[in-house]
Design a protein around this motif. Structure first.
Motif, mmCIF file in Angstrom:
data_model
loop_
_atom_site.group_PDB
_atom_site.id
_atom_site.type_symbol
_atom_site.label_atom_id
_atom_site.label_comp_id
_atom_site.label_asym_id
_atom_site.label_seq_id
_atom_site.Cartn_x
_atom_site.Cartn_y
_atom_site.Cartn_z
ATOM 1 N N LEU A 63 48.102 47.651 48.028
ATOM 2 C CA LEU A 63 47.090 46.708 47.560
ATOM 3 C C LEU A 63 47.615 45.276 47.567
ATOM 4 C CD1 LEU A 63 44.195 46.640 46.489
ATOM 5 C CD2 LEU A 63 45.116 46.889 44.172
ATOM 6 N N SER A 64 48.874 45.109 47.177
ATOM 7 C CA SER A 64 49.451 43.765 47.115
ATOM 8 C C SER A 64 49.657 43.162 48.501
ATOM 9 C CB SER A 64 50.790 43.802 46.368
ATOM 10 O OG SER A 64 51.740 44.575 47.084
ATOM 11 N N ALA A 65 49.689 44.015 49.526
ATOM 12 C CA ALA A 65 49.859 43.529 50.894
ATOM 13 C C ALA A 65 48.555 42.983 51.469
ATOM 14 C CB ALA A 65 50.386 44.654 51.790
ATOM 15 N N GLN A 66 47.453 43.220 50.763
ATOM 16 C CA GLN A 66 46.156 42.742 51.224
ATOM 17 C C GLN A 66 45.860 41.346 50.667
ATOM 18 O OE1 GLN A 66 43.177 45.697 50.273
ATOM 19 N NE2 GLN A 66 44.551 47.392 50.800
ATOM 20 N N GLU A 67 44.778 40.771 51.155
ATOM 21 C CA GLU A 67 44.415 39.421 50.724
ATOM 22 C C GLU A 67 43.798 39.404 49.335
ATOM 23 O OE1 GLU A 67 41.773 35.663 52.410
ATOM 24 O OE2 GLU A 67 42.261 37.357 53.710
ATOM 25 N N LEU A 68 43.313 40.522 48.858
ATOM 26 C CA LEU A 68 42.704 40.645 47.536
ATOM 27 C C LEU A 68 41.575 39.634 47.350
ATOM 28 C CD1 LEU A 68 45.784 41.195 45.179
ATOM 29 C CD2 LEU A 68 44.353 42.892 46.296
ATOM 30 N N SER A 69 40.586 39.726 48.207
ATOM 31 C CA SER A 69 39.469 38.784 48.159
ATOM 32 C C SER A 69 38.454 39.140 47.077
ATOM 33 C CB SER A 69 38.752 38.736 49.517
ATOM 34 O OG SER A 69 38.335 40.047 49.904
ATOM 35 N N SER A 70 38.401 40.405 46.679
ATOM 36 C CA SER A 70 37.413 40.814 45.677
ATOM 37 C C SER A 70 38.032 40.880 44.290
ATOM 38 C CB SER A 70 36.823 42.180 46.042
ATOM 39 O OG SER A 70 37.775 43.203 45.838
ATOM 40 N N ASP A 71 37.190 40.633 43.278
ATOM 41 C CA ASP A 71 37.660 40.718 41.898
ATOM 42 C C ASP A 71 38.077 42.144 41.549
ATOM 43 O OD1 ASP A 71 37.201 38.029 41.507
ATOM 44 O OD2 ASP A 71 35.192 38.321 40.676
ATOM 45 N N ALA A 72 37.395 43.113 42.131
ATOM 46 C CA ALA A 72 37.725 44.512 41.855
ATOM 47 C C ALA A 72 39.148 44.848 42.285
ATOM 48 C CB ALA A 72 36.730 45.427 42.572
ATOM 49 N N ASP A 73 39.554 44.322 43.434
ATOM 50 C CA ASP A 73 40.922 44.570 43.908
ATOM 51 C C ASP A 73 41.952 43.912 42.993
ATOM 52 O OD1 ASP A 73 40.145 46.104 46.040
ATOM 53 O OD2 ASP A 73 40.169 44.466 47.495
ATOM 54 N N LYS A 74 41.632 42.715 42.533
ATOM 55 C CA LYS A 74 42.547 42.013 41.645
ATOM 56 C C LYS A 74 42.704 42.755 40.324
ATOM 57 C CE LYS A 74 41.292 37.529 43.634
ATOM 58 N NZ LYS A 74 40.626 36.218 43.390
ATOM 59 N N VAL A 75 41.591 43.241 39.799
ATOM 60 C CA VAL A 75 41.632 44.010 38.555
ATOM 61 C C VAL A 75 42.410 45.301 38.755
ATOM 62 C CG1 VAL A 75 40.238 45.317 36.911
ATOM 63 C CG2 VAL A 75 39.499 43.044 37.639
ATOM 64 N N ARG A 76 42.184 45.953 39.882
ATOM 65 C CA ARG A 76 42.879 47.202 40.170
ATOM 66 C C ARG A 76 44.379 46.982 40.259
ATOM 67 N NH1 ARG A 76 43.509 52.295 39.110
ATOM 68 N NH2 ARG A 76 44.323 53.549 40.849
ATOM 69 N N LEU A 77 44.799 45.894 40.892
ATOM 70 C CA LEU A 77 46.222 45.593 41.002
ATOM 71 C C LEU A 77 46.846 45.426 39.620
ATOM 72 C CD1 LEU A 77 48.088 43.437 43.516
ATOM 73 C CD2 LEU A 77 48.368 42.858 41.112
ATOM 74 N N ASP A 78 46.167 44.690 38.746
ATOM 75 C CA ASP A 78 46.691 44.493 37.397
ATOM 76 C C ASP A 78 46.729 45.806 36.622
ATOM 77 O OD1 ASP A 78 47.078 41.811 37.846
ATOM 78 O OD2 ASP A 78 45.199 41.183 36.897
ATOM 79 N N GLU A 79 45.741 46.662 36.846
ATOM 80 C CA GLU A 79 45.708 47.965 36.174
ATOM 81 C C GLU A 79 46.878 48.843 36.607
ATOM 82 O OE1 GLU A 79 40.860 48.573 35.509
ATOM 83 O OE2 GLU A 79 41.894 49.519 37.214
ATOM 84 N N LEU A 80 47.154 48.849 37.885
ATOM 85 C CA LEU A 80 48.264 49.657 38.394
ATOM 86 C C LEU A 80 49.598 49.162 37.842
ATOM 87 C CD1 LEU A 80 47.141 49.987 42.132
ATOM 88 C CD2 LEU A 80 47.224 51.832 40.440
ATOM 89 N N ALA A 81 49.788 47.852 37.836
ATOM 90 C CA ALA A 81 51.029 47.282 37.300
ATOM 91 C C ALA A 81 51.165 47.596 35.815
ATOM 92 C CB ALA A 81 51.056 45.772 37.532
ATOM 93 N N ALA A 82 50.055 47.509 35.088
ATOM 94 C CA ALA A 82 50.076 47.807 33.660
ATOM 95 C C ALA A 82 50.405 49.273 33.401
ATOM 96 C CB ALA A 82 48.737 47.444 33.023
ATOM 97 N N THR A 83 49.866 50.154 34.216
ATOM 98 C CA THR A 83 50.144 51.592 34.070
ATOM 99 C C THR A 83 51.623 51.881 34.267
ATOM 100 O OG1 THR A 83 47.934 52.201 34.843
ATOM 101 C CG2 THR A 83 49.631 53.895 34.964
ATOM 102 N N LEU A 84 52.224 51.269 35.279
ATOM 103 C CA LEU A 84 53.660 51.456 35.509
ATOM 104 C C LEU A 84 54.478 50.938 34.325
ATOM 105 C CD1 LEU A 84 54.051 50.490 39.279
ATOM 106 C CD2 LEU A 84 54.335 52.754 38.285
ATOM 107 N N THR A 85 54.090 49.781 33.815
ATOM 108 C CA THR A 85 54.840 49.166 32.718
ATOM 109 C C THR A 85 54.712 49.972 31.433
ATOM 110 O OG1 THR A 85 54.540 46.962 33.669
ATOM 111 C CG2 THR A 85 55.114 47.070 31.341
ATOM 112 N N GLU A 86 53.509 50.456 31.143
ATOM 113 C CA GLU A 86 53.252 51.121 29.876
ATOM 114 C C GLU A 86 53.619 52.605 29.887
ATOM 115 O OE1 GLU A 86 49.147 50.354 29.200
ATOM 116 O OE2 GLU A 86 49.411 48.167 29.124
ATOM 117 N N ASP A 87 53.347 53.284 30.990
ATOM 118 C CA ASP A 87 53.531 54.741 31.030
ATOM 119 C C ASP A 87 54.820 55.193 31.717
ATOM 120 O OD1 ASP A 87 51.077 54.779 29.814
ATOM 121 O OD2 ASP A 87 49.969 55.358 31.614
ATOM 122 N N TYR A 88 55.395 54.327 32.541
ATOM 123 C CA TYR A 88 56.591 54.725 33.297
ATOM 124 C C TYR A 88 57.676 53.646 33.208
ATOM 125 C CZ TYR A 88 53.136 57.951 35.210
ATOM 126 O OH TYR A 88 52.149 58.893 35.347
ATOM 127 N N ALA A 89 57.859 53.137 32.003
ATOM 128 C CA ALA A 89 58.781 52.009 31.803
ATOM 129 C C ALA A 89 60.205 52.339 32.235
ATOM 130 C CB ALA A 89 58.767 51.589 30.342
#
Length: 227
Positions: A63-89
């Motif tokens: 996802l980060s390799a893409q241009e992330l033109s849509s808000d949905a993609d940006k939100v998804r990227l933040d969600e994935l990063a948050a999941t890694l930080t919170e659940d797989y620290a």
């Protein structure tokens, strides 16, 4: 002679020993079995968590390799990063995910947020000899891009003997080029070439050094004819 004269005496001795020690033996056996099962369970859980974290990270990477033109993609990227930080620290993927998120934020024009995140990450990886210089280097580069070259140069100077020394000297050269301090830039690029033992940055460094040397020559005032 046998320690016990009759079989009956041996049996009675065993009974007495078991009466005194049997509970402890049973407990030790149970603990040993549970420990073995627990260790295997822990190992299986670790493998399962690592596989799950890897899958999330791979999605984040794509996802980060893409241009992330849509808000949905940006939100998804933040969600994935948050999941890694919170659940797989503790997986190692959390920190890598944060770096990807920071890079995406910079691309989105959220440089100040990215800098704050990098500073927090830098503190959290202070004991990680592999990750710390990478995070600090990125923080310094971002600070320089935001105009805080003094703090950036201080951070870079502290990394001159690290495993990322070549990239550090290159980053310093980039700052000097922007400041039009071409002599310092040439020196930094030369040191970067020395530090770049594997030649990973050589092409870029040589191109920049050629540019810097050309600028230095063009800034030399020609000697007036007849003098």
């Amino acid at each position: 002679m046998d320690a016990y004269r009759t079989e009956e005496e041996q049996v009675e001795a065993i009974k007495r020993w078991w009466s005194e020690n049997g509970k402890g033996v049973i407990a030790a056996v149970v603990i040993g079995v549970l420990g073995s099962v627990g260790w295997q369970s822990w190992q299986d859980r670790q493998v399962s968590q690592a596989e799950a974290a890897s899958g999330i990270y791979q999605e984040l990477l794509a996802l980060s390799a893409q241009e992330l033109s849509s808000d949905a993609d940006k939100v998804r990227l933040d969600e994935l990063a948050a999941t890694l930080t919170e659940d797989y620290a503790g997986s190692g993927y959390a920190r890598l995910g944060q770096l990807l998120q920071v890079s995406a934020w910079v691309s989105q024009g959220r440089a100040e947020e990215a800098l704050t995140a990098l500073q927090a990450l830098e503190s959290s990886v202070a004991d990680d000899v592999a990750m710390y210089p990478i995070v600090k280097l990125r923080r310094a580069r971002l600070q320089a891009s935001l105009g805080d070259t003094e703090q950036a140069l201080q951070a870079l100077t502290s990394l001159e003997t690290s495993a990322v020394a070549a990239a550090v000297w290159q980053a310093k050269a980039d700052i000097y080029i922007v400041q039009e301090q071409y002599a310092l830039a040439a020196e930094a690029l030369s040191l970067a070439l020395v530090a770049d033992e594997n030649g990973d940055l050589r092409s870029d460094l040589e191109t920049k050094l050629a540019f810097v040397n050309a600028r230095r020559e063009s800034n030399v005032s020609p000697v007036a004819s007849g003098e």
